[in-house]
Write an enzyme that holds these catalytic residues in place. Structure first.
Site, PDB file in Angstrom:
ATOM      1  N   ASP A 123       0.794  -1.229   0.000  1.00 40.21           N
ATOM      2  CA  ASP A 123       0.000   0.000   0.000  1.00 40.21           C
ATOM      3  C   ASP A 123       0.827   1.281   0.000  1.00 40.21           C
ATOM      4  O   ASP A 123       0.422   2.291   0.593  1.00 40.21           O
ATOM      5  CB  ASP A 123      -0.973   0.014   1.188  1.00 40.21           C
ATOM      6  CG  ASP A 123      -2.026  -1.076   1.094  1.00 40.21           C
ATOM      7  OD1 ASP A 123      -2.383  -1.440  -0.043  1.00 40.21           O
ATOM      8  OD2 ASP A 123      -2.475  -1.569   2.145  1.00 40.21           O
ATOM      9  N   LYS A 128       2.409   1.364  -5.441  1.00 40.73           N
ATOM     10  CA  LYS A 128       3.119   0.795  -6.599  1.00 40.73           C
ATOM     11  C   LYS A 128       2.257   0.831  -7.860  1.00 40.73           C
ATOM     12  O   LYS A 128       2.728   1.221  -8.930  1.00 40.73           O
ATOM     13  CB  LYS A 128       3.533  -0.652  -6.314  1.00 40.73           C
ATOM     14  CG  LYS A 128       4.538  -0.840  -5.199  1.00 40.73           C
ATOM     15  CD  LYS A 128       5.011  -2.274  -5.100  1.00 40.73           C
ATOM     16  CE  LYS A 128       3.892  -3.285  -4.893  1.00 40.73           C
ATOM     17  NZ  LYS A 128       3.160  -3.084  -3.617  1.00 40.73           N
ATOM     18  N   THR A 129       1.009   0.398  -7.726  1.00 39.51           N
ATOM     19  CA  THR A 129       0.128   0.354  -8.893  1.00 39.51           C
ATOM     20  C   THR A 129      -0.178   1.756  -9.392  1.00 39.51           C
ATOM     21  O   THR A 129      -0.182   2.015 -10.602  1.00 39.51           O
ATOM     22  CB  THR A 129      -1.181  -0.388  -8.551  1.00 39.51           C
ATOM     23  OG1 THR A 129      -0.867  -1.698  -8.079  1.00 39.51           O
ATOM     24  CG2 THR A 129      -2.082  -0.495  -9.772  1.00 39.51           C
ATOM     25  N   LYS A 169       2.163  -8.054 -14.074  1.00 34.83           N
ATOM     26  CA  LYS A 169       2.333  -8.358 -12.655  1.00 34.83           C
ATOM     27  C   LYS A 169       2.140  -9.859 -12.480  1.00 34.83           C
ATOM     28  O   LYS A 169       1.184 -10.429 -13.013  1.00 34.83           O
ATOM     29  CB  LYS A 169       1.312  -7.580 -11.819  1.00 34.83           C
ATOM     30  CG  LYS A 169       1.487  -7.717 -10.310  1.00 34.83           C
ATOM     31  CD  LYS A 169       0.592  -6.723  -9.562  1.00 34.83           C
ATOM     32  CE  LYS A 169       0.815  -6.790  -8.055  1.00 34.83           C
ATOM     33  NZ  LYS A 169       0.068  -5.740  -7.336  1.00 34.83           N
ATOM     34  N   SER A 221      -3.415 -10.044  -5.472  1.00 31.42           N
ATOM     35  CA  SER A 221      -4.290 -10.515  -4.399  1.00 31.42           C
ATOM     36  C   SER A 221      -5.328  -9.456  -4.061  1.00 31.42           C
ATOM     37  O   SER A 221      -5.184  -8.286  -4.419  1.00 31.42           O
ATOM     38  CB  SER A 221      -3.459 -10.833  -3.151  1.00 31.42           C
ATOM     39  OG  SER A 221      -2.503 -11.837  -3.420  1.00 31.42           O
ATOM     40  N   ASP A 261      -5.770  -4.366 -10.024  1.00 33.64           N
ATOM     41  CA  ASP A 261      -4.589  -3.565 -10.360  1.00 33.64           C
ATOM     42  C   ASP A 261      -4.481  -3.369 -11.866  1.00 33.64           C
ATOM     43  O   ASP A 261      -4.147  -2.276 -12.347  1.00 33.64           O
ATOM     44  CB  ASP A 261      -3.317  -4.238  -9.839  1.00 33.64           C
ATOM     45  CG  ASP A 261      -3.214  -4.189  -8.324  1.00 33.64           C
ATOM     46  OD1 ASP A 261      -4.018  -3.460  -7.698  1.00 33.64           O
ATOM     47  OD2 ASP A 261      -2.341  -4.871  -7.760  1.00 33.64           O
ATOM     48  N   SER A 282       4.597  -7.637  -6.025  1.00 32.60           N
ATOM     49  CA  SER A 282       3.563  -7.782  -4.992  1.00 32.60           C
ATOM     50  C   SER A 282       4.186  -7.445  -3.647  1.00 32.60           C
ATOM     51  O   SER A 282       5.265  -7.947  -3.324  1.00 32.60           O
ATOM     52  CB  SER A 282       3.030  -9.214  -4.971  1.00 32.60           C
ATOM     53  OG  SER A 282       2.542  -9.604  -6.235  1.00 32.60           O
ATOM     54  N   GLY A 283       3.519  -6.601  -2.849  1.00 32.51           N
ATOM     55  CA  GLY A 283       4.040  -6.278  -1.525  1.00 32.51           C
ATOM     56  C   GLY A 283       5.420  -5.659  -1.587  1.00 32.51           C
ATOM     57  O   GLY A 283       5.736  -4.877  -2.478  1.00 32.51           O
ATOM     58  N   ARG A 288       2.690  10.138  -2.672  1.00 28.06           N
ATOM     59  CA  ARG A 288       1.922  10.901  -1.673  1.00 28.06           C
ATOM     60  C   ARG A 288       2.771  12.027  -1.071  1.00 28.06           C
ATOM     61  O   ARG A 288       2.773  12.251   0.145  1.00 28.06           O
ATOM     62  CB  ARG A 288       1.388   9.978  -0.571  1.00 28.06           C
ATOM     63  CG  ARG A 288       0.536   8.822  -1.091  1.00 28.06           C
ATOM     64  CD  ARG A 288      -0.110   8.040   0.048  1.00 28.06           C
ATOM     65  NE  ARG A 288      -0.773   6.854  -0.466  1.00 28.06           N
ATOM     66  CZ  ARG A 288      -0.350   5.609  -0.264  1.00 28.06           C
ATOM     67  NH1 ARG A 288       0.750   5.390   0.458  1.00 28.06           N
ATOM     68  NH2 ARG A 288      -0.993   4.586  -0.763  1.00 28.06           N
TER      69      ARG A 288
END
Length: 234
Positions: free
Chosen positions: A19, A22-23, A44, A48, A62, A125-126, A187
């Site tokens: 979170d 990345k996407t 990808k 999940s 995603d 992922s993650g 962000r």
């Protein structure tokens, strides 16, 4: 290896954790390449936390986000070979749902995308220590990166805790011989003293170039298309 595949340039997107965006950043990268006259694709290995449609099929969230933001017409089914419902790491999701990730299938799908598109953005992922498969065979995110021979960009949240997360991720990747080309902060709020210091401290501690600081809610990547394209490698 055919000529089309040789032309493809690629990059792998790693996050400091889950979170961090990345996407979101990947979608802006693909959008920038498309607007700059390139023919970009996205890939990808495993997604999940996806919802099911009315027919019960899984919707690759995603992939759809990247398509919506970037404006590319790549089919969602080409963008990810393994899609899971549970919002957990892929190794646990496949334990609960079946269909464990197989590295040869990931490579096959990636090669097909590279044959069709000239710039391929592959998202992880993650974080870097995300387990992709465990029970049937042991696959970690780094195994996919190394297996495909890709260089990486690191996505980090600009907020509190990012110095530790970015520095540890960069140090681990260096220790494993994984090429890391720079950091993009997500962000980001210009004028925020803490976030501006975070960027400065991460640059100092990791020695990495800061590629871009993406403001929260940005609809465009603050980087020109040629500079972005130069980060991708054959």
């Amino acid at each position: 290896m055919n000529d089309e595949r040789k032309k493809a340039k690629k990059i792998f997107i790693v996050g400091t954790g889950t979170d961090v965006g990345k996407t979101y950043v990947s979608a802006l990268m693909v959008k920038k390449l498309r607007e700059n006259g390139r023919h970009p694709g996205y890939y990808k290995a495993a997604m999940s936390g996806n919802p099911r449609g009315r027919d019960g099929s899984l919707i690759p969230g995603d992939a759809l986000q990247v398509k919506h933001v970037s404006g590319i017409d790549q089919p969602p089914e080409q963008m990810c070979p393994y899609v899971y419902e549970h919002a957990v790491s892929p190794h646990l999701a496949s334990r609960l749902e079946g269909n464990p990730v197989k590295l040869d299938m990931v490579k096959k799908g990636f090669e097909e995308v590279c044959q069709e598109y000239d710039y391929v953005t592959m998202e992880g992922s993650g974080g870097i220590l995300c387990p992709i498969c465990f029970d049937e065979t042991e696959i970690w995110l780094e195994d996919i990166i190394s297996g495909l021979g890709l260089s990486c960009l690191l996505i980090a949240d600009a907020g509190l805790g990012t110095i530790n997360n970015a520095a540890l991720t960069a140090e681990y990747m260096r220790s494993r011989g994984i090429p890391l080309k720079g950091i993009l902060f997500n962000r980001f709020h210009p004028g925020n003293v803490m976030e501006e210091d975070n960027v400065r401290m991460c640059r100092h501690r990791t020695g990495l170039d800061v590629i871009a600081c993406v403001e929260e809610g940005a609809e465009d990547l603050p980087l020109d298309g040629d500079t972005l394209a130069a980060l991708y490698e054959k």
